[in-house]
Design a protein around this motif. Structure first.
Motif, PDB file in Angstrom:
ATOM      1  N   ASN A   3       6.157   0.814 -27.152  1.00  0.00           N
ATOM      2  CA  ASN A   3       7.196  -0.303 -27.018  1.00  0.00           C
ATOM      3  C   ASN A   3       7.703  -0.668 -28.405  1.00  0.00           C
ATOM      4  O   ASN A   3       8.402  -1.643 -28.556  1.00  0.00           O
ATOM      5  CB  ASN A   3       6.603  -1.706 -26.303  1.00  0.00           C
ATOM      6  N   GLY A   4       7.349   0.183 -29.526  1.00  0.00           N
ATOM      7  CA  GLY A   4       7.817  -0.294 -30.841  1.00  0.00           C
ATOM      8  C   GLY A   4       7.359  -1.537 -31.409  1.00  0.00           C
ATOM      9  O   GLY A   4       8.028  -1.841 -32.516  1.00  0.00           O
ATOM     10  N   ASP A   5       6.218  -2.077 -31.097  1.00  0.00           N
ATOM     11  CA  ASP A   5       5.901  -3.175 -31.708  1.00  0.00           C
ATOM     12  C   ASP A   5       4.952  -3.186 -33.086  1.00  0.00           C
ATOM     13  O   ASP A   5       4.606  -4.209 -33.425  1.00  0.00           O
ATOM     14  CB  ASP A   5       5.170  -4.130 -30.680  1.00  0.00           C
ATOM     15  N   GLY A   6       4.946  -1.896 -33.319  1.00  0.00           N
ATOM     16  CA  GLY A   6       3.796  -1.680 -34.584  1.00  0.00           C
ATOM     17  C   GLY A   6       2.431  -1.519 -34.335  1.00  0.00           C
ATOM     18  O   GLY A   6       1.664  -1.373 -35.361  1.00  0.00           O
ATOM     19  N   GLN A  11      -3.135  -0.186 -23.117  1.00  0.00           N
ATOM     20  CA  GLN A  11      -2.420   0.530 -22.184  1.00  0.00           C
ATOM     21  C   GLN A  11      -1.576   1.716 -22.788  1.00  0.00           C
ATOM     22  O   GLN A  11      -1.656   2.823 -22.095  1.00  0.00           O
ATOM     23  CB  GLN A  11      -1.180  -0.371 -21.589  1.00  0.00           C
ATOM     24  N   GLU A  12      -1.259   1.696 -23.878  1.00  0.00           N
ATOM     25  CA  GLU A  12      -0.460   2.696 -24.824  1.00  0.00           C
ATOM     26  C   GLU A  12      -1.459   3.637 -24.826  1.00  0.00           C
ATOM     27  O   GLU A  12      -1.090   4.812 -24.746  1.00  0.00           O
ATOM     28  CB  GLU A  12       0.460   2.316 -25.687  1.00  0.00           C
ATOM     29  N   GLY A  32      -8.003  -5.827 -30.048  1.00  0.00           N
ATOM     30  CA  GLY A  32      -7.078  -5.462 -28.856  1.00  0.00           C
ATOM     31  C   GLY A  32      -6.272  -4.342 -29.012  1.00  0.00           C
ATOM     32  O   GLY A  32      -5.690  -3.967 -27.988  1.00  0.00           O
ATOM     33  N   VAL A  33      -5.950  -4.119 -30.335  1.00  0.00           N
ATOM     34  CA  VAL A  33      -4.941  -3.388 -30.304  1.00  0.00           C
ATOM     35  C   VAL A  33      -5.019  -2.389 -31.608  1.00  0.00           C
ATOM     36  O   VAL A  33      -5.978  -2.840 -32.433  1.00  0.00           O
ATOM     37  CB  VAL A  33      -3.318  -3.919 -30.827  1.00  0.00           C
ATOM     38  N   LEU A  34      -4.579  -0.987 -31.739  1.00  0.00           N
ATOM     39  CA  LEU A  34      -4.514  -0.217 -32.952  1.00  0.00           C
ATOM     40  C   LEU A  34      -3.520  -0.461 -34.026  1.00  0.00           C
ATOM     41  O   LEU A  34      -2.399  -0.234 -33.638  1.00  0.00           O
ATOM     42  CB  LEU A  34      -4.553   0.993 -32.790  1.00  0.00           C
ATOM     43  N   SER A  35      -3.591  -1.002 -35.250  1.00  0.00           N
ATOM     44  CA  SER A  35      -2.685  -1.108 -36.058  1.00  0.00           C
ATOM     45  C   SER A  35      -2.464   0.143 -36.777  1.00  0.00           C
ATOM     46  O   SER A  35      -2.980   0.991 -36.409  1.00  0.00           O
ATOM     47  CB  SER A  35      -3.074  -2.124 -37.177  1.00  0.00           C
TER      48      SER A  35
END
Length: 155
Positions: A3-6, A11-12, A32-35
């Motif tokens: 989704n290009g949010d960096g 889910q991705e 909850g996300v990988l930077s």
């Protein structure tokens, strides 16, 4: 990061078996996300040396000074492994950098056309293979044989 949010969300990451399996370990700050920094740390290949051995002063982190007297791999990769940029490598950052994502990815899952080699276009679907394609392609023939792939998995 579809989704290009960096960042790479769970889910991705679920679209890649290796990222999905190791997501919790790679998410070193547990947000909850990988930077980008966490992903870079996870795709850095470090020598398999126990964290405790590297933490020379036993303060619970590996400083840049400790890294400089360590095996060359951590000294060279220190900035990539320090995912939060605080100047120290925590146990979770160190563990994430020792995660070999290729060990969780089957050769046949990347060889989409089943011809026994992974082409550069097939590797584009798996960023951590695509990013190191030239290093994995030992014979420099523009494709990865199963032997080359297996050798990289063993690292």
């Amino acid at each position: 990061d579809t989704n290009g949010d960096g960042t790479i969300s769970k889910q991705e990451a679920d679209k890649s078996p290796a990222l999905s399996k190791n997501f919790t370990q790679l998410d070193t700050n547990q947000d909850g996300v990988l930077s980008d920094r966490e992903y870079d740390a996870a795709t850095t290949n470090l020598a398999k040396v126990d964290f405790e051995t590297m933490d020379l002063n036993r303060d619970g982190v590996i400083s840049e000074r400790e890294a400089k007297v360590s095996p060359v791999s951590l000294d060279v990769a220190f900035a990539r492994v320090d995912a939060d940029g605080d100047g120290n490598v925590s146990p979770s950052e160190y563990a994430a950098a020792q995660t070999n994502l290729m060990q969780s990815t089957d050769f046949k899952d990347v060889d989409l056309d089943g011809d026994g080699v992974i082409s550069e276009s097939e590797a584009e679907n798996v960023p951590f293979i695509n990013d190191d394609f030239k290093a994995i392609d030992v014979d420099e023939d523009g494709q990865l044989s199963e032997a080359e792939y297996t050798a990289m998995q063993a690292r």
